[in-house]
Design a protein around this motif. Sequence first.
Motif, PDB file in Angstrom:
ATOM      1  N   ALA B  32      40.071  52.103  20.034  1.00  0.00           N
ATOM      2  CA  ALA B  32      41.104  52.295  19.780  1.00  0.00           C
ATOM      3  C   ALA B  32      41.662  52.599  18.137  1.00  0.00           C
ATOM      4  O   ALA B  32      42.719  53.674  18.502  1.00  0.00           O
ATOM      5  CB  ALA B  32      41.689  50.624  19.409  1.00  0.00           C
ATOM      6  N   LEU B  33      40.348  52.502  17.483  1.00  0.00           N
ATOM      7  CA  LEU B  33      40.984  54.135  15.750  1.00  0.00           C
ATOM      8  C   LEU B  33      41.268  54.994  15.931  1.00  0.00           C
ATOM      9  O   LEU B  33      41.534  55.850  15.738  1.00  0.00           O
ATOM     10  CB  LEU B  33      39.985  53.173  15.094  1.00  0.00           C
ATOM     11  CG  LEU B  33      40.684  51.437  13.915  1.00  0.00           C
ATOM     12  CD1 LEU B  33      39.673  51.408  13.731  1.00  0.00           C
ATOM     13  CD2 LEU B  33      42.572  52.101  13.372  1.00  0.00           C
ATOM     14  N   GLY B  34      39.726  56.077  17.785  1.00  0.00           N
ATOM     15  CA  GLY B  34      39.715  56.471  17.174  1.00  0.00           C
ATOM     16  C   GLY B  34      41.003  58.026  17.871  1.00  0.00           C
ATOM     17  O   GLY B  34      41.073  58.926  17.774  1.00  0.00           O
ATOM     18  N   CYS B  35      42.130  56.844  18.541  1.00  0.00           N
ATOM     19  CA  CYS B  35      42.970  57.270  18.684  1.00  0.00           C
ATOM     20  C   CYS B  35      43.910  58.061  18.330  1.00  0.00           C
ATOM     21  O   CYS B  35      44.492  59.343  18.163  1.00  0.00           O
ATOM     22  CB  CYS B  35      43.991  56.479  19.691  1.00  0.00           C
ATOM     23  SG  CYS B  35      43.402  55.460  21.042  1.00  0.00           S
ATOM     24  N   TYR B  36      43.973  57.915  16.298  1.00  0.00           N
ATOM     25  CA  TYR B  36      44.658  58.069  15.725  1.00  0.00           C
ATOM     26  C   TYR B  36      43.917  59.015  15.375  1.00  0.00           C
ATOM     27  O   TYR B  36      44.953  60.207  14.589  1.00  0.00           O
ATOM     28  CB  TYR B  36      44.820  57.341  14.380  1.00  0.00           C
ATOM     29  CG  TYR B  36      45.683  55.736  15.304  1.00  0.00           C
ATOM     30  CD1 TYR B  36      47.444  56.484  14.927  1.00  0.00           C
ATOM     31  CD2 TYR B  36      45.155  54.311  15.179  1.00  0.00           C
ATOM     32  CE1 TYR B  36      47.947  54.629  14.845  1.00  0.00           C
ATOM     33  CE2 TYR B  36      45.978  53.544  15.306  1.00  0.00           C
ATOM     34  CZ  TYR B  36      47.636  54.180  15.245  1.00  0.00           C
ATOM     35  OH  TYR B  36      48.319  52.917  16.061  1.00  0.00           O
ATOM     36  N   ALA B  37      42.714  59.056  15.244  1.00  0.00           N
ATOM     37  CA  ALA B  37      41.827  60.395  15.031  1.00  0.00           C
ATOM     38  C   ALA B  37      42.723  61.667  15.848  1.00  0.00           C
ATOM     39  O   ALA B  37      42.192  62.734  15.665  1.00  0.00           O
ATOM     40  CB  ALA B  37      40.141  60.560  14.693  1.00  0.00           C
ATOM     41  N   VAL B  38      42.335  60.840  16.680  1.00  0.00           N
ATOM     42  CA  VAL B  38      42.643  62.252  18.148  1.00  0.00           C
ATOM     43  C   VAL B  38      44.163  63.097  17.989  1.00  0.00           C
ATOM     44  O   VAL B  38      44.475  63.834  17.462  1.00  0.00           O
ATOM     45  CB  VAL B  38      42.526  61.602  19.440  1.00  0.00           C
ATOM     46  CG1 VAL B  38      42.987  62.417  20.397  1.00  0.00           C
ATOM     47  CG2 VAL B  38      41.188  61.893  19.944  1.00  0.00           C
ATOM     48  N   LEU B  39      44.737  62.447  18.514  1.00  0.00           N
ATOM     49  CA  LEU B  39      46.428  62.339  17.642  1.00  0.00           C
ATOM     50  C   LEU B  39      47.035  62.590  16.454  1.00  0.00           C
ATOM     51  O   LEU B  39      47.475  63.880  16.537  1.00  0.00           O
ATOM     52  CB  LEU B  39      46.845  61.474  17.994  1.00  0.00           C
ATOM     53  CG  LEU B  39      47.088  60.179  19.072  1.00  0.00           C
ATOM     54  CD1 LEU B  39      48.216  59.391  19.561  1.00  0.00           C
ATOM     55  CD2 LEU B  39      47.909  60.839  20.429  1.00  0.00           C
ATOM     56  N   ARG B  40      45.924  62.744  15.296  1.00  0.00           N
ATOM     57  CA  ARG B  40      46.112  63.813  14.430  1.00  0.00           C
ATOM     58  C   ARG B  40      45.560  64.331  14.335  1.00  0.00           C
ATOM     59  O   ARG B  40      45.035  64.707  13.375  1.00  0.00           O
ATOM     60  CB  ARG B  40      46.302  62.364  12.975  1.00  0.00           C
ATOM     61  CG  ARG B  40      46.787  61.029  12.716  1.00  0.00           C
ATOM     62  CD  ARG B  40      46.744  60.162  11.753  1.00  0.00           C
ATOM     63  NE  ARG B  40      46.886  60.884  10.471  1.00  0.00           N
ATOM     64  CZ  ARG B  40      46.666  60.733   9.810  1.00  0.00           C
ATOM     65  NH1 ARG B  40      45.557  60.438   9.554  1.00  0.00           N
ATOM     66  NH2 ARG B  40      46.882  61.560   8.215  1.00  0.00           N
ATOM     67  N   GLU B 167      53.602  51.885  10.751  1.00  0.00           N
ATOM     68  CA  GLU B 167      54.080  52.976   9.161  1.00  0.00           C
ATOM     69  C   GLU B 167      52.751  53.738  10.137  1.00  0.00           C
ATOM     70  O   GLU B 167      53.086  55.350  10.132  1.00  0.00           O
ATOM     71  CB  GLU B 167      53.099  51.959   8.674  1.00  0.00           C
ATOM     72  CG  GLU B 167      54.314  51.042   7.977  1.00  0.00           C
ATOM     73  CD  GLU B 167      54.614  50.127   8.394  1.00  0.00           C
ATOM     74  OE1 GLU B 167      54.040  49.344   9.274  1.00  0.00           O
ATOM     75  OE2 GLU B 167      55.408  48.800   7.923  1.00  0.00           O
ATOM     76  N   PHE B 168      51.864  53.445  11.003  1.00  0.00           N
ATOM     77  CA  PHE B 168      50.645  54.282  10.968  1.00  0.00           C
ATOM     78  C   PHE B 168      51.466  55.458  12.152  1.00  0.00           C
ATOM     79  O   PHE B 168      50.754  56.699  12.686  1.00  0.00           O
ATOM     80  CB  PHE B 168      49.059  53.518  11.358  1.00  0.00           C
ATOM     81  CG  PHE B 168      48.557  52.823  10.758  1.00  0.00           C
ATOM     82  CD1 PHE B 168      48.999  54.035   9.035  1.00  0.00           C
ATOM     83  CD2 PHE B 168      47.653  51.839  11.217  1.00  0.00           C
ATOM     84  CE1 PHE B 168      48.100  53.298   8.628  1.00  0.00           C
ATOM     85  CE2 PHE B 168      47.581  51.287  10.003  1.00  0.00           C
ATOM     86  CZ  PHE B 168      47.214  52.255   8.474  1.00  0.00           C
ATOM     87  N   LYS B 169      52.030  54.779  13.298  1.00  0.00           N
ATOM     88  CA  LYS B 169      52.678  55.136  14.206  1.00  0.00           C
ATOM     89  C   LYS B 169      53.789  56.684  13.531  1.00  0.00           C
ATOM     90  O   LYS B 169      53.840  58.090  14.126  1.00  0.00           O
ATOM     91  CB  LYS B 169      53.514  54.810  15.140  1.00  0.00           C
ATOM     92  CG  LYS B 169      54.035  55.645  16.309  1.00  0.00           C
ATOM     93  CD  LYS B 169      54.906  55.447  17.303  1.00  0.00           C
ATOM     94  CE  LYS B 169      55.474  54.090  16.910  1.00  0.00           C
ATOM     95  NZ  LYS B 169      56.368  53.089  18.342  1.00  0.00           N
ATOM     96  N   PHE B 173      52.771  60.581  14.050  1.00  0.00           N
ATOM     97  CA  PHE B 173      53.684  61.303  14.162  1.00  0.00           C
ATOM     98  C   PHE B 173      54.931  62.476  13.504  1.00  0.00           C
ATOM     99  O   PHE B 173      54.339  63.803  13.949  1.00  0.00           O
ATOM    100  CB  PHE B 173      55.038  60.463  14.927  1.00  0.00           C
ATOM    101  CG  PHE B 173      55.953  61.190  16.036  1.00  0.00           C
ATOM    102  CD1 PHE B 173      55.334  62.001  17.016  1.00  0.00           C
ATOM    103  CD2 PHE B 173      56.937  61.608  15.439  1.00  0.00           C
ATOM    104  CE1 PHE B 173      56.662  63.217  17.864  1.00  0.00           C
ATOM    105  CE2 PHE B 173      58.548  61.833  16.246  1.00  0.00           C
ATOM    106  CZ  PHE B 173      58.027  63.057  17.574  1.00  0.00           C
ATOM    107  N   ASP B 174      55.335  61.969  12.484  1.00  0.00           N
ATOM    108  CA  ASP B 174      55.646  62.786  11.384  1.00  0.00           C
ATOM    109  C   ASP B 174      55.514  62.423   9.834  1.00  0.00           C
ATOM    110  O   ASP B 174      56.369  61.507   9.659  1.00  0.00           O
ATOM    111  CB  ASP B 174      57.178  63.187  12.048  1.00  0.00           C
ATOM    112  CG  ASP B 174      58.364  63.807  11.535  1.00  0.00           C
ATOM    113  OD1 ASP B 174      57.711  64.841  10.466  1.00  0.00           O
ATOM    114  OD2 ASP B 174      59.256  64.312  11.960  1.00  0.00           O
TER     115      ASP B 174
END
Lengths: 264, 311
Positions: B32-40, B167-169, B173-174
């Motif tokens: 789940a948290l890895g998604c943010y590492a990948v997207l960022r 907030e994390f989204k 994203f921006d």
Amino acid sequence: MHTNTLAIEVTDLTVAYRDNPVLWDVDLAVPAGILMAIVGPNGAGKTTLIKAILGLVPIAAGQTLIYGKPYAVQRRLVGYVPQRGSVDWDFPTSVLDVVMMGRYGALGWIRRPGRRERDLAYEALEKVKMHNFADRQISQLSGGQQQRVFLARALVQDAQVYFMDEPFQGVDATTERTIVTLLQELRSAGKTVVVVHHDLQTVPQYFDWVTLLNVRRIASGMVSEVFTEENLRLTYGGRVTLIGHNSASSMLSEPLSAADHNKG
Amino acid sequence: MDLMSMLQAVLFNYTLRTVALGAATLGIVSGALGCYAVLRRQALLGDAMSHAALPGIVLAFLLTGTRQPLVLMLGAMVAGWLATLALIGIVRTTRIKEDSALGILLSVFFGFGMVLLALAQKQPNAAQAGLSKFLFGQAASLVVRDVVTMVGLGTVALLLMLLFWKEFKLLSFDPDFGTTQGFPIRLLDIGLTALIVVAIVVGLQTVGVVLMSAMLVAPAAAARQWTDRLGVMVALAAFFGALAGVVGAMISATARGMSTGPTVVLCISAIVVFSIFFAPNRGLVWNMVRQQRNRQHLLRRVDRELVLEPE
């Protein structure tokens, strides 16, 4: 009161990257309810000027006020349309979702967007003629459509002052027309809009005011007064051929008609 | 061991049940948290932080003399945090770019950790014996106490992720627009990075510092193939992570002398490869089919319209 009528007031603004000044001692006084273009060559600091006013880059000196108060306390009054290329358009999210991000600040911490935000976002999408794309993934959009989504996101903020960074950059004719109409609607609603702009030809046609910038502020005022050949030469160096077949002064006396302006 | 008896073992064998629960937890949290590492685009940061955890773990052991999971995890977190600070420091004050700085930090911290590990293994007491398992992971060494700690930390991390979803989204994203919306983006960045460190730490004993970053990146990369929604992506990545974690841990726990990290990574890699090829829309196979079809359409049109009216 004089200051009350000023939407944006910038004094002595200086921004430096390492020891290179990007903006040098810039003053600006923008009255409320006008459309203003910021023009200048590449590297003139146009984007930096906007970002400095919005507190996105550290400033070395100077002060910026929105309706007489520092930006930090007037944040709600200010909408922002960043450059299209500043985000990853392959991000897994939908058009409607991106537009709703414009309401996040008003929602505050933790609260999720709900029906009201959804309705507002949909309304804004209608204004930019993108409502049929609400559920699309954002990577499926063309450049112009992406730009309109960013505009819708700023519209849902319901701000008084808008800063737009190159909204006309590389967009199709439909999008350009939509943006121009939108700018005029915003002006009639008493909003102030500052646009970083590249196409000198369309400045007299689209805008009331113009700021000519090249690290220093060369000139700022009504298009009819400061958008002169002389000032353009000062801003762009010798390269005033940018104006094309018309000289600046003749453009001012008779603005280009839509037919002359054949840039799709 | 066939599938049925393996399932039976997971359900009724106490040790295997513990191992499966631990592996599922680590898979869900890191997926789940890895998604943010990948997207960022911070996949490499995860790798550096997990390698940096090694000296933290060994130092925590050397200083306290215990192998309490919470103590070792705390050591790992502090080390990961120091590595992140060092990274920010290097990028800000020197002309070294972020990827080079990550490479330097990863090897320096890992090398230091290996030296400390060698020192610890010279100690006469028996407690140090389990430390080397942190290199490639040993699911079979999980006991209830470890799993309880993993579930506790993981639950807190996931709840915080859900709480600050919006907030994390925005941050991912921006971030500039997020700042203009009045959110302290720098703080959110630190918070999200801290959650990713927690996800890494939760998986260290099972998967090991060397391969842990794969559990951050691979489930997210696979999940991205199947969906265009962040929520679905996070849920899918958690599911893929859990699946690979449990299957990998079971294989390694039932085969003697097999480290868990490599088996888990092979499982998640299989999922990634399958997703890259066969996911609808984004999958390579569908792309090829689509391209082929478009070409034939075009050729047929050329036949119809150009051949009928030659020059």
